[in-house]
Scaffold this active site. Structure first.
Site, mmCIF file in Angstrom:
data_model
loop_
_atom_site.group_PDB
_atom_site.id
_atom_site.type_symbol
_atom_site.label_atom_id
_atom_site.label_comp_id
_atom_site.label_asym_id
_atom_site.label_seq_id
_atom_site.Cartn_x
_atom_site.Cartn_y
_atom_site.Cartn_z
ATOM 1 N N GLN A 121 30.601 1.798 -38.836
ATOM 2 C CA GLN A 121 30.908 0.461 -38.342
ATOM 3 C C GLN A 121 32.020 0.519 -37.296
ATOM 4 O OE1 GLN A 121 29.360 -2.304 -38.812
ATOM 5 N NE2 GLN A 121 28.427 -2.380 -40.829
ATOM 6 N N GLU A 146 18.281 6.857 -47.255
ATOM 7 C CA GLU A 146 18.423 6.713 -45.809
ATOM 8 C C GLU A 146 17.354 7.558 -45.138
ATOM 9 O OE1 GLU A 146 19.038 6.008 -42.184
ATOM 10 O OE2 GLU A 146 20.530 5.030 -43.470
ATOM 11 N N CYS A 198 40.362 -11.228 -20.272
ATOM 12 C CA CYS A 198 39.892 -10.013 -19.609
ATOM 13 C C CYS A 198 39.510 -10.306 -18.158
ATOM 14 C CB CYS A 198 38.687 -9.447 -20.362
ATOM 15 S SG CYS A 198 37.933 -8.018 -19.553
ATOM 16 N N ASP A 200 21.342 -2.877 -46.384
ATOM 17 C CA ASP A 200 22.107 -3.026 -45.146
ATOM 18 C C ASP A 200 21.259 -2.509 -43.988
ATOM 19 O OD1 ASP A 200 24.042 -3.371 -43.238
ATOM 20 O OD2 ASP A 200 25.418 -1.850 -44.002
ATOM 21 N N TYR A 220 19.295 2.059 -47.006
ATOM 22 C CA TYR A 220 19.914 2.166 -45.677
ATOM 23 C C TYR A 220 21.382 2.554 -45.847
ATOM 24 C CZ TYR A 220 15.804 -0.666 -44.527
ATOM 25 O OH TYR A 220 14.520 -1.149 -44.427
ATOM 26 N N CYS A 229 31.068 -8.582 -16.836
ATOM 27 C CA CYS A 229 30.703 -7.626 -17.882
ATOM 28 C C CYS A 229 29.891 -8.330 -18.958
ATOM 29 C CB CYS A 229 31.971 -7.014 -18.485
ATOM 30 S SG CYS A 229 31.680 -5.972 -19.923
ATOM 31 N N CYS A 257 23.278 -7.980 -39.983
ATOM 32 C CA CYS A 257 23.840 -8.278 -38.669
ATOM 33 C C CYS A 257 22.880 -9.140 -37.844
ATOM 34 C CB CYS A 257 24.175 -6.992 -37.919
ATOM 35 S SG CYS A 257 22.751 -5.915 -37.644
ATOM 36 N N CYS A 283 39.244 -1.767 -21.166
ATOM 37 C CA CYS A 283 38.488 -2.714 -21.994
ATOM 38 C C CYS A 283 39.393 -3.232 -23.099
ATOM 39 C CB CYS A 283 37.259 -2.033 -22.600
ATOM 40 S SG CYS A 283 36.359 -3.100 -23.756
ATOM 41 N N CYS A 309 31.560 -9.288 -23.642
ATOM 42 C CA CYS A 309 32.316 -10.319 -24.380
ATOM 43 C C CYS A 309 31.978 -11.711 -23.868
ATOM 44 C CB CYS A 309 33.814 -10.078 -24.246
ATOM 45 S SG CYS A 309 34.339 -8.448 -24.715
#
Length: 453
Positions: free
Chosen positions: A284, A334, A73, A382, A313, A79, A409, A161, A82
């Site tokens: 996602q 949720e 990139c 989650d 969740y 940026c 995550c 991008c 990434c």
């Protein structure tokens, strides 16, 4: 040796930090250097010093790692999106597995967990179905869009991008042209003035439908008909939405969205299940890896048709609907009411009748269900990156499910929570990392826990 700010040193990188930055030791003092890889030596400029560590800028590489590649990139250096592009993809996958392993051992005290290699992508580019572009002005007063530079609100203007679907680039071009042609005021975060704040694109991976959301500091967009006309010429555009956010905040989306043209939702498919996605829905960002992630989670649960499942969740119902195909009953929880309405709708369009959904806090709902005599064989978790509140862990453990599947995550908060579950009699057997965010340091992990007898 006492290090000095704005002075150059020659040093070698020995390891990577949690965000993929190089860790350099200079006379035992730790310096974090973005862009360096283990085994490399370079000239570093010290840019910031704290009591026990500092930050350096790589000025010149003297020796290179075999894992180093040239970033694809053109915006890789400016940026903040990434930060691992200088690392081969195989090395990225190893780094992510090692990061989770380190957290499990160091924070969670878990040293005997099976942790296979990270599941990656065949082509780790153009995978994102969602982009959020801040809008700004260049020095000539022309509209620019892009992403913020690392640890700043300095906008890096981009035209393309490499993580987004290609049609998102056409949206950027069309909106920039519209703003310039009609002199639409761009939002200033400092002054809390101007109209256009962000542009969001969402692409349904399998149908190809695209939703464009214009986030505004106001209640209308001047010349909106012309904006719609320009966007509607882009292949795949199915919806144009105005989101109203008049708050002085760095939160991107406001609570109210109005469809200006096209449909209120776009439809995507994961496995055999369809999902209608609105501008406010959580979904996602990597649909190819999402199918792998949720399949792993359901497999880890070892579901039977007699099982009762609770999905905490649950969002718009993704894991719950996946699990419903193998379980007897599934109940999703949720805290966001709109997400629950979306989940109910998604169950309906798929003809799934063995799932129920409820809005509220897990720490309130789970004890109530337990007092009503309801039990769960399996509980899915989650949570967001901050992990679980202790009250949620207490509530989950009080239900005494045979198995817990935790999708995370955040490796550090995952390890912290697994340690607490261990204290409550749950043993972690296996973890599996999945690369949902290629070219970045982020990673998803699926963990299975079983209750000790």
């Amino acid at each position: 040796m006492i290090l000095e700010k704005n002075k150059t040193y020659t040093a070698s990188c020995s390891a990577l930090g949690s965000e993929g930055e190089g860790i350099v030791k200079i006379d035992g003092f730790t310096v974090f250097v973005e862009g360096m890889l283990p085994g490399e030596t370079g000239e570093l400029l010290i840019v910031k010093l704290k009591k026990n560590y500092g930050y350096g800028k790589l000025i010149k590489l003297l020796t290179e790692s075999a894992d180093r590649v040239s970033p694809s990139c053109p915006y890789a250096k400016t940026c903040g999106g990434c930060s691992l592009q200088h690392m081969s993809y195989a090395a990225q996958l190893s780094f992510k597995r090692d990061k989770v392993k380190d957290c499990l051992e160091r924070i969670g005290g878990l040293t005997d967990i099976e942790l296979p290699d990270t599941i990656g992508m065949e082509i780790p580019w153009n995978y994102r179905n969602k982009a959020q572009y801040p809008v700004g002005l260049d020095k000539n007063g022309k509209a620019v869009m892009g992403f913020y530079a690392p640890r700043s609100h300095r906008l890096t203007a981009i035209d393309r991008c490499m993580l987004q679907k290609e049609n998102a680039d056409s949206v950027i071009s069309a909106v920039k042209g519209f703003i310039d042609d009609f002199r639409i005021p761009v939002y200033s975060e400092e002054k809390h003035s101007g109209l256009i704040r962000h542009i969001l694109t969402r692409t349904a991976f399998y149908s190809g439908e695209i939703m464009v959301t214009i986030v505004v500091n106001g209640k209308r967009i001047p010349h909106a008909d012309e904006l719609i006309r320009r966007l509607a010429t882009i292949d795949g555009i199915a919806s144009v939405v105005m989101n109203i956010n008049t708050d002085k905040t760095n939160v991107i989306l406001g609570r109210k969205s109005i469809t200006l043209w096209g449909k209120d939702t776009i439809r995507d498919t994961i496995g055999d299940i369809s999902f209608d996605i609105s501008s406010l829905s959580f979904y996602q960002v990597n649909p190819v890896q999402t199918e792998k992630l949720y399949s792993l989670a359901v497999d880890a649960a070892e579901l039977k048709k007699s099982d009762t499942v609770i999905d905490v969740y649950c969002g718009i119902g993704t894991i719950a609907l996946f699990a419903s195909q193998r379980a007897g009953k599934v109940h999703g929880i949720e805290i966001v009411p709109q997400a629950i309405e979306d989940a109910k709708h998604n169950a309906e369009i798929n003809g799934i009748s063995n799932v129920t959904f409820e809005a509220g806090k897990a720490e309130d709902i789970l004890p109530r269900m337990y007092n009503e005599g309801k039990r769960a064989d399996v509980i899915f978790l989650d949570p967001p990156r901050k992990g679980l509140e202790p009250s949620v862990i207490d509530a989950v453990a009080s239900m005494k499910p045979d198995r817990i599947v935790y999708v995370s995550c955040g490796p550090a908060t995952l390890a912290r929570d697994l340690k607490l579950f261990k204290e409550k009699g749950y043993e972690t057997k296996k973890a599996q990392t999945v690369d949902m965010f290629c070219q970045t340091p982020h990673v998803e992990t699926v963990v299975s826990l079983t209750r000790s007898r």
